[in-house]
Scaffold this active site. Sequence first.
Site, PDB file in Angstrom:
ATOM      1  N   GLY A  21     -33.472 -22.330  29.303  1.00  0.00           N
ATOM      2  CA  GLY A  21     -33.113 -21.572  30.500  1.00  0.00           C
ATOM      3  C   GLY A  21     -34.329 -21.283  31.346  1.00  0.00           C
ATOM      4  O   GLY A  21     -34.402 -20.258  32.033  1.00  0.00           O
ATOM      5  N   GLY A  22     -35.292 -22.209  31.326  1.00  0.00           N
ATOM      6  CA  GLY A  22     -36.554 -21.984  32.015  1.00  0.00           C
ATOM      7  C   GLY A  22     -36.487 -22.037  33.523  1.00  0.00           C
ATOM      8  O   GLY A  22     -37.458 -21.685  34.189  1.00  0.00           O
ATOM      9  N   ARG A  23     -35.361 -22.452  34.097  1.00  0.00           N
ATOM     10  CA  ARG A  23     -35.225 -22.471  35.553  1.00  0.00           C
ATOM     11  C   ARG A  23     -34.340 -21.347  36.058  1.00  0.00           C
ATOM     12  O   ARG A  23     -34.013 -21.302  37.240  1.00  0.00           O
ATOM     13  CB  ARG A  23     -34.664 -23.818  36.012  1.00  0.00           C
ATOM     14  CG  ARG A  23     -35.548 -25.006  35.690  1.00  0.00           C
ATOM     15  CD  ARG A  23     -36.914 -24.866  36.310  1.00  0.00           C
ATOM     16  NE  ARG A  23     -36.861 -24.927  37.770  1.00  0.00           N
ATOM     17  CZ  ARG A  23     -37.839 -24.527  38.571  1.00  0.00           C
ATOM     18  NH1 ARG A  23     -38.943 -23.995  38.057  1.00  0.00           N
ATOM     19  NH2 ARG A  23     -37.738 -24.636  39.875  1.00  0.00           N
ATOM     20  N   PHE A  25     -33.521 -17.041  36.403  1.00  0.00           N
ATOM     21  CA  PHE A  25     -34.263 -15.925  36.996  1.00  0.00           C
ATOM     22  C   PHE A  25     -35.414 -15.483  36.089  1.00  0.00           C
ATOM     23  O   PHE A  25     -36.586 -15.493  36.483  1.00  0.00           O
ATOM     24  CB  PHE A  25     -33.285 -14.787  37.270  1.00  0.00           C
ATOM     25  CG  PHE A  25     -33.929 -13.473  37.588  1.00  0.00           C
ATOM     26  CD1 PHE A  25     -35.047 -13.410  38.398  1.00  0.00           C
ATOM     27  CD2 PHE A  25     -33.421 -12.294  37.077  1.00  0.00           C
ATOM     28  CE1 PHE A  25     -35.646 -12.193  38.696  1.00  0.00           C
ATOM     29  CE2 PHE A  25     -34.002 -11.088  37.364  1.00  0.00           C
ATOM     30  CZ  PHE A  25     -35.126 -11.034  38.169  1.00  0.00           C
ATOM     31  N   LYS A 172     -22.388 -11.792  24.734  1.00  0.00           N
ATOM     32  CA  LYS A 172     -23.823 -11.646  24.493  1.00  0.00           C
ATOM     33  C   LYS A 172     -24.069 -10.774  23.264  1.00  0.00           C
ATOM     34  O   LYS A 172     -25.018 -11.004  22.496  1.00  0.00           O
ATOM     35  CB  LYS A 172     -24.509 -11.041  25.724  1.00  0.00           C
ATOM     36  CG  LYS A 172     -26.027 -11.007  25.619  1.00  0.00           C
ATOM     37  CD  LYS A 172     -26.631 -10.448  26.889  1.00  0.00           C
ATOM     38  CE  LYS A 172     -26.600 -11.468  27.994  1.00  0.00           C
ATOM     39  NZ  LYS A 172     -27.632 -12.520  27.793  1.00  0.00           N
TER      40      LYS A 172
END
Length: 616
Positions: A21-23, A25, A172
Amino acid sequence: MVVKTTANDVATENRTCVVLGGRGFLGRSLVARLLRLGGWIVRVADSSSHSLLTDPSLASDSLLSNALCSGQASFCHVDVRDTSQIIKVTKGADVVFYMEPTDLDIHDFYNCYLIIVQGAKNVIYACRECRVRRLVYNSSADVVFDGSRDILDGDFSFICPGKFKDTLIDLKFHAEGLIRLANNIDGLLTCVLRPSNVFGPCDTQFVPLLVNLAKAGLSKFIIGSGENMSDFTYAENVAHAHICAAETLGSRVVSVAGKVLLKSVTGYANLSDILIYIESIYKTEVLNMQAFFITNLEPIMFWEFVSLILGGLGYPRPYIKVPTWMVSCIVSLHQCSHENLHNHNVSPHYMLRLASRTRTFDCSAAQNHLGYSPVISLKDGINSTIQSFSHLANDTFYTKFNEQSKAEKMLGGGIVADILLWRDERRTFACFFVLVLLFCWFFLCGRTFASSLADLLLLVIVTLYGHGILSSKLCGYAVQEIPSSCFQVTVSDVQKSLRSIACIWNRGVRRITTLAKGEDWCEFFKVVFSLYLIKYMQSYSLAVPFAMALVYAFTAYFVYDQYEAEIDAFRLLMFCCMVELKEFLWRYLPLPISSSLQNDNVLHQPKVAARVKEWK
């Protein structure tokens, strides 16, 4: 005891990490901080696109572009629903930072489950398969908040509700449980972080939501008392907390069995070293079993934070307090009237609870065990966020103060406006006093209207005649003559008056024509209500409506001029409530009537939009 690595150690290690999920927020902030620190080979993994698209205007993307050219970073498209893709990117990695995507459609439960819960299972399996030693998972403080009560300085011992009305938070919570249960199995150490109300540049939820509400004219409202406190966390601090967690996990010696402990302590020479070792093991177990709340350590009133963001972007700050139950009713009606709300990825009821409840957390566990402390203050974080969203700023807000008020526009902006808006208090009071005398002369003297008018004309004629025969000086004071121009009416004034009468007449004819066609139900109810009101007022006497009109003219316009924003905001709120109530009732009307009203609503949508724009 917290073990910290020095800058030289970090620079020579050249450890490899994966940012899933490096791109996103938070992923962007974490990648940028890892690259700035140095000593990390960063593998950026994301499912948003098959190729990396960078924005040269962003400092984080510029840093990433340079790192890609130098080989310090790499990009790989990874779908967490596919275990083989995760295994491919995590081979040879020392640390995996798992940042879930936030732009999910809460109405597609199956897809959300696959990405959040099944994705967590896949990440755990891939880490075990590739012998990854450390897994840091980014959860959220939302997993302990269901909106039923306030949270004041909640810590790791705070009991989670277990049931949530918001889909993403519920999933989550289950994913967090899987990450925590996977700790110390097959050599994998896991840590869960719970940041609270994350904000910062590239935010895709909180700040854009505030801007959209401001553009809709709803940023003026404060839900509830407005005194509720909240903890906010700048994105850079969240990234720093993840790195602290990874460093701390790597510096601990994990032991879960007493025999292993006894076997391990035989290598220590004295009792003090053994006690230090036992203390490190105890802290390691605490580290691995609990989840850490991450905040900026600067609690602030929720609506004060919102005011700082909106004010910095040039939008009106919230100042009108609205009861929570009223907003909740409007939201409920909206949800009942619109079954498909695919444009929302956050539950409106959850946002309502978040905005009206106190929610602060104790961050001491992260400070003591992770060595975490904020690297960016709340004030600097707010300023940086405002600068990053300068393209959403409202530059026209400050020019509105120099514009003519709505009350002045309605009154024509001339002498009448100056009198009724109390621009000159002496002249206004004189006019009010004269009108009160006329009211008493015509309605409270006991005579008929014709005789009162004849007596008034007689009094005016005698006064004018007496003023005319007075000498130019009386008791040392000069007596000014009344010029004849005071009693003359210009042709342009007569034409304006006739035009006004003609406009009123034509408007009335158009309304009658519309009513005769039976097309406008709203207009029909307005006319009926107005006629009933006139009939009710006439049942008493003409003195009542004239007295009400006199008081209304000298008070209503002045009050509206002073509290224009508050009144417009209240009208907008009531209008939204009526629209939602009408749409809710349509669903239970017979089909022919409902279709007719729906067609009428389609015809009047431009009017509704214009009215909302005017109130904004």
